[in-house]
Design a protein around this motif. Structure first.
Motif, short mmCIF file in Angstrom:
data_model
loop_
_atom_site.label_atom_id
_atom_site.label_comp_id
_atom_site.label_asym_id
_atom_site.label_seq_id
_atom_site.Cartn_x
_atom_site.Cartn_y
_atom_site.Cartn_z
N MET A 66 -13.55 7.05 -37.67
CA MET A 66 -13.02 7.90 -38.74
C MET A 66 -12.29 9.09 -38.12
N LYS B 52 -11.17 12.67 -38.25
CA LYS B 52 -11.50 13.89 -38.97
C LYS B 52 -10.45 14.98 -38.78
N ILE C 149 -9.28 17.53 -52.20
CA ILE C 149 -10.71 17.86 -52.31
C ILE C 149 -10.97 19.17 -53.04
N GLY D 199 -16.39 16.04 -34.64
CA GLY D 199 -16.82 17.14 -35.50
C GLY D 199 -18.02 17.90 -34.99
N GLN E 66 -21.01 19.64 -49.76
CA GLN E 66 -20.89 18.20 -49.99
C GLN E 66 -19.69 17.64 -49.23
N VAL E 67 -18.63 18.45 -49.11
CA VAL E 67 -17.51 18.16 -48.21
C VAL E 67 -17.29 19.42 -47.39
N THR E 68 -17.28 19.29 -46.07
CA THR E 68 -17.15 20.44 -45.19
C THR E 68 -15.87 20.33 -44.36
N VAL E 69 -15.06 21.39 -44.44
CA VAL E 69 -13.80 21.47 -43.70
C VAL E 69 -13.94 22.59 -42.67
N TYR F 183 -22.29 16.68 -40.25
CA TYR F 183 -22.06 17.61 -41.36
C TYR F 183 -20.58 17.91 -41.59
N VAL F 184 -19.71 17.44 -40.73
CA VAL F 184 -18.29 17.82 -40.76
C VAL F 184 -17.44 16.64 -41.21
N HIS F 185 -16.60 16.88 -42.21
CA HIS F 185 -15.77 15.82 -42.77
C HIS F 185 -14.30 15.94 -42.34
N ARG F 186 -13.80 17.17 -42.22
CA ARG F 186 -12.41 17.38 -41.86
C ARG F 186 -12.29 18.55 -40.90
#
Length: 233
Positions: free
Chosen positions: A1, A3, A15, A164, A184-187, A210-213
């Protein structure tokens, strides 16, 4: 994935929406995600509830979102450095859920740990306790505080690998890990990006789960709230 996103604007695309609950890391102006806050301003989303220790200063940090009237409510501990915040609050234009600093940190930590609520003695007998459940433990009164689980968390770190995993820099760590875990979504906005495997596992402060982007901002402004110097000898 993958990120890694090419810009702060791209990292927020799809988002952020009107009416969301957001958490923003930082303490004063230390460790704030400057580029992500500016991108949030430019996205034009409004009616936001923002969880942050404070609301930046006039014209910088979250102060930019106050000027554009994108924030409807703040959940904060300290709000004393922002004249526009003061003006909006006293005029009834901005809601404030004033939260003791340790309680705010624990509400975010609990949200990240999947704990829906907890009891604390902080705030008993004050305005903080109004409308909240009170219980007695070992002869002392405690109030129940609900955890915070923001829709989106905007975080600042010093170094990230491409998976991430994060390293924060000294006091800039502050509320950032708790915000990252609760979102819930962490940038995450970082100054340096390395390949996965380059970081010493024992040096990692927050795992990439814990990191999405991630967005790279190698040269943040890093303003100082109040610069004080001693007189020349």
């Amino acid at each position: 994935m993958n990120k890694l996103f090419p810009s702060a604007q791209a990292a927020l695309d799809g988002i952020v929406r009107d009416g969301q609950l957001l958490a923003v890391g930082g303490f004063g102006l230390c460790g704030i995600p400057e580029a992500l806050i500016q991108a949030l301003r430019d996205a034009g989303v409004k009616d936001l509830t923002v969880i942050s220790n404070n609301a930046g200063v006039d014209g910088f940090g979250l102060g930019q979102l106050l000027e554009t009237r994108q924030i409807r409510k703040m959940i904060s501990s300290y709000v004393g450095e922002n004249k526009e915040f003061e003006r909006q609050y006293l005029a009834g234009e901005l809601e404030l859920e004033f939260t003791p600093q340790g309680t705010l940190a624990e509400k975010l930590r609990a949200g990240g740990a999947g704990i829906p609520a907890f009891f604390t003695r902080t705030g008993v007998g004050t305005l903080v306790a109004e409308g909240k459940e009170v219980r007695e433990f070992d002869g002392h009164a405690y109030i129940m505080e609900r955890a915070l689980r923001p829709d989106v968390a905007l975080v600042k770190a010093h170094v990230a690998d491409k998976s991430g995993n994060l390293i924060f820099r000294r006091t800039a760590r502050n509320f950032n890990p708790a915000c990252a875990m609760a979102g819930q979504v962490t940038v995450v906005e970082v100054e340096e990006i390395v390949n996965t495997g380059d970081l010493d596992p024992d040096a990692i402060h927050l795992p990439g789960i814990y990191v999405h982007r991630i967005v790279h901002n190698p040269h943040p402004e890093k303003r100082i709230e109040k610069r004080t110097t001693r007189p020349a000898a």
